[in-house]
Design a protein around this motif. Sequence first.
Motif, short mmCIF file in Angstrom:
data_model
loop_
_atom_site.label_atom_id
_atom_site.label_comp_id
_atom_site.label_asym_id
_atom_site.label_seq_id
_atom_site.Cartn_x
_atom_site.Cartn_y
_atom_site.Cartn_z
N GLY A 78 -5.20 -57.83 -37.61
CA GLY A 78 -6.27 -58.19 -38.54
C GLY A 78 -6.78 -56.96 -39.28
N LYS A 79 -8.02 -57.08 -39.75
CA LYS A 79 -8.60 -55.95 -40.48
C LYS A 79 -8.94 -54.81 -39.53
N THR A 80 -8.50 -53.63 -39.87
CA THR A 80 -8.78 -52.49 -38.98
C THR A 80 -9.18 -51.23 -39.75
N ASN A 81 -9.15 -51.27 -41.09
CA ASN A 81 -9.31 -50.00 -41.82
C ASN A 81 -10.61 -49.27 -41.50
N LYS A 82 -11.64 -50.04 -41.13
CA LYS A 82 -12.91 -49.37 -40.82
C LYS A 82 -12.97 -48.86 -39.38
N ILE A 83 -11.95 -49.15 -38.58
CA ILE A 83 -11.98 -48.64 -37.20
C ILE A 83 -10.80 -47.70 -36.90
N TRP A 84 -10.05 -47.33 -37.93
CA TRP A 84 -8.91 -46.43 -37.67
C TRP A 84 -9.37 -45.13 -37.01
N GLU A 85 -10.44 -44.57 -37.55
CA GLU A 85 -10.95 -43.31 -36.98
C GLU A 85 -11.33 -43.51 -35.51
N ALA A 86 -12.00 -44.63 -35.25
CA ALA A 86 -12.45 -44.91 -33.88
C ALA A 86 -11.25 -45.13 -32.95
N MET A 87 -10.21 -45.74 -33.47
CA MET A 87 -9.00 -45.96 -32.66
C MET A 87 -8.35 -44.61 -32.33
N ALA A 88 -8.33 -43.72 -33.32
CA ALA A 88 -7.78 -42.38 -33.08
C ALA A 88 -8.69 -41.60 -32.15
N ASP A 89 -10.00 -41.74 -32.33
CA ASP A 89 -10.95 -41.05 -31.44
C ASP A 89 -10.79 -41.52 -30.00
N ALA A 90 -10.43 -42.78 -29.82
CA ALA A 90 -10.22 -43.30 -28.46
C ALA A 90 -8.97 -42.67 -27.84
N GLY A 91 -8.19 -42.00 -28.67
CA GLY A 91 -7.06 -41.25 -28.13
C GLY A 91 -5.69 -41.79 -28.47
N ALA A 92 -5.64 -42.91 -29.19
CA ALA A 92 -4.33 -43.50 -29.51
C ALA A 92 -3.46 -42.48 -30.24
N ASP A 93 -2.19 -42.43 -29.85
CA ASP A 93 -1.24 -41.54 -30.50
C ASP A 93 -0.53 -42.26 -31.64
N CYS A 94 -0.45 -43.57 -31.51
CA CYS A 94 0.23 -44.38 -32.52
C CYS A 94 -0.58 -45.65 -32.72
N LEU A 95 -0.83 -46.00 -33.99
CA LEU A 95 -1.52 -47.26 -34.28
C LEU A 95 -0.50 -48.28 -34.77
N SER A 96 -0.48 -49.43 -34.10
CA SER A 96 0.38 -50.52 -34.52
C SER A 96 -0.50 -51.50 -35.29
N LEU A 97 -0.21 -51.65 -36.60
CA LEU A 97 -1.12 -52.38 -37.49
C LEU A 97 -0.40 -53.53 -38.16
N ASP A 98 -1.17 -54.54 -38.54
CA ASP A 98 -0.51 -55.70 -39.13
C ASP A 98 -0.69 -55.74 -40.64
N ASN A 99 -0.31 -56.87 -41.24
CA ASN A 99 -0.24 -56.94 -42.68
C ASN A 99 -1.58 -57.15 -43.38
N GLU A 100 -2.67 -57.20 -42.60
CA GLU A 100 -3.99 -57.30 -43.23
C GLU A 100 -4.41 -55.94 -43.78
N ILE A 101 -3.64 -54.91 -43.48
CA ILE A 101 -4.02 -53.58 -43.94
C ILE A 101 -2.93 -53.02 -44.85
#
Lengths: 358, 222
Positions: A240-263
Amino acid sequence: MLDQMTAVERFQALAKGEPIDRLPCVPIVGNGAARVIGVKISSLRGNGNLIAKAQIESYKFFKYDIIRIFTDLYQQAEAMGAVVYYPEDETAYLLAPAIKDLSEIDRLEPADPCRDGNLPAHLEAMKIAVAEVGNEVPVTGAVTGPFTTASFLRGADELIRDMYRAPEAVHRLCELSLETALRYARAMLDAGCAPSLTDPMGSSTVISPRQFQQFAAPYLKRLIDYIHSQGKAVTLHICGKTNKIWEAMADAGADCLSLDNEIDLKEAKNKIGRRVRLMGNVRPSEVMLEGTVRDVEAAVKKCIREAYDNPKGYVVASGCSLPAETPFVNISAMMSAVRTYGRFPLMLEKLEEEVKNG
Amino acid sequence: MSKQERILGDLAKGVVEMDTDLTVKASREAVEEKIDAYTAINEGLVKGMNEAGRLYEEEEYFVPELLLASDALYAGLEILTPHIKRTEKGEKSKIVLGVVQGDTHDIGKNLVKIMLEVGGFEVIDLGRDVPAEAFIDKAKEVNADMIGLSTLMTTTMPVMKKVVELLERENLKGKIRVLVGGGPVSPAFAKSIGADGYAENANNAVRVAKGLLTIEQPKKVG
């Protein structure tokens, strides 16, 4: 075209910044793996051997770059008391949450992955897959994020109301879910398998970025910190929509973000690509399920064009798990498009052609 | 500000600010002050829900806020609805609504239901995990104008296609419109299966549904 590296070699080279033969590619085959070995989806339930067989055969058939042992999102919640329904030949779904009232939280306990629900079968599948093909392809196990598991324990509507009515109770449910996730992750690591996280309820399609920071991110961070301490990198999938939480996902420590077509992959590359690898975002339904082989090829080319130069690396992937009925020809087309257009050195003119013609 | 204006304002405010207590208090006041219930609902509660819907479209509000706003809305409706004068109701368009078989996520569908009801539709809610045949049977039974299909899961999208195919087989395509929506559904998918309309979200669903019925209102015989 044949690959020159195994998936394991490819990811190792990628991690060291060394040359790779082609971009990695992961059509996220979930229960579609049952189709590869011709069994009903429900027969995978609690059957580690069969889950392993389906996933291994699916990998051998398509030769993609990550095996992910996954049947549905409810495994941890089920092991903690949620009731899951297993239709004969479709993906399982939640029938009833583990508790009906917040007063029941006290009787919830973190699951024991070696004993509860169908977690032992999944661990068994991971062990078998690691033993059989772990030397050539990374084997990962799906771990549902604590906030999402909490929503299955409580029921999504009620958990959402609780965020306002009883935030402390939400935190308690997340805390219990985190403990289950940590234990499950530990057992996976013992099995030689890398945990791969998914936390769909944290999507901005559901909750606000502020609520993600408050209720989802802290638990993801603790889970990721633990996996990092065991020397493994972590992929975090949120649809789903994630563009406003990308930073937070990276801050949580994720090394790779798997994102869908809503972005927009290009936007992701520009905004967060210096911090994380990206994975995505061929449409699972429109393109992979409903599209033609040409549609798949065009979609893969578009993704490569947008993200091949992501600073932290890029993995061509479907935006989300593929529907079980996804035609095999489309999955094969995805792989072959990556073998053609994702081969290094990239033929940028060929990728650009699509812009004019497509 | 007149007393009525203040109460209508509180009704709207209670909903948009997710304050059930305020909504209930204002609804009771509206009844006591003999404010026309229809006015109280439309110029109070619904105004608040529309505002919540606008905030949702602007990504100020998310699903939790819409859900809590709708809780307040329902609390108000419960008090005000019994006071609506019969003659004010009029003929409503009927929509048979449900989450298609294989999916039990119904937050989205519930929001669509609320927005449609608020928007003046009569909604027949079949709940979740509904087989294609059940939509057709119910639509025929109640002489529905439209079928609304929702899903969050890609795996269940073929059921939407099946509903359209069944309508065609029964020669009801065009007479009963099909509106689809939900996370993985796209306008292109809607078009590919022959659905009449696609709604991106709950608020949008009302506009699309109204559009479908007003633009090409089929002639009703008898």
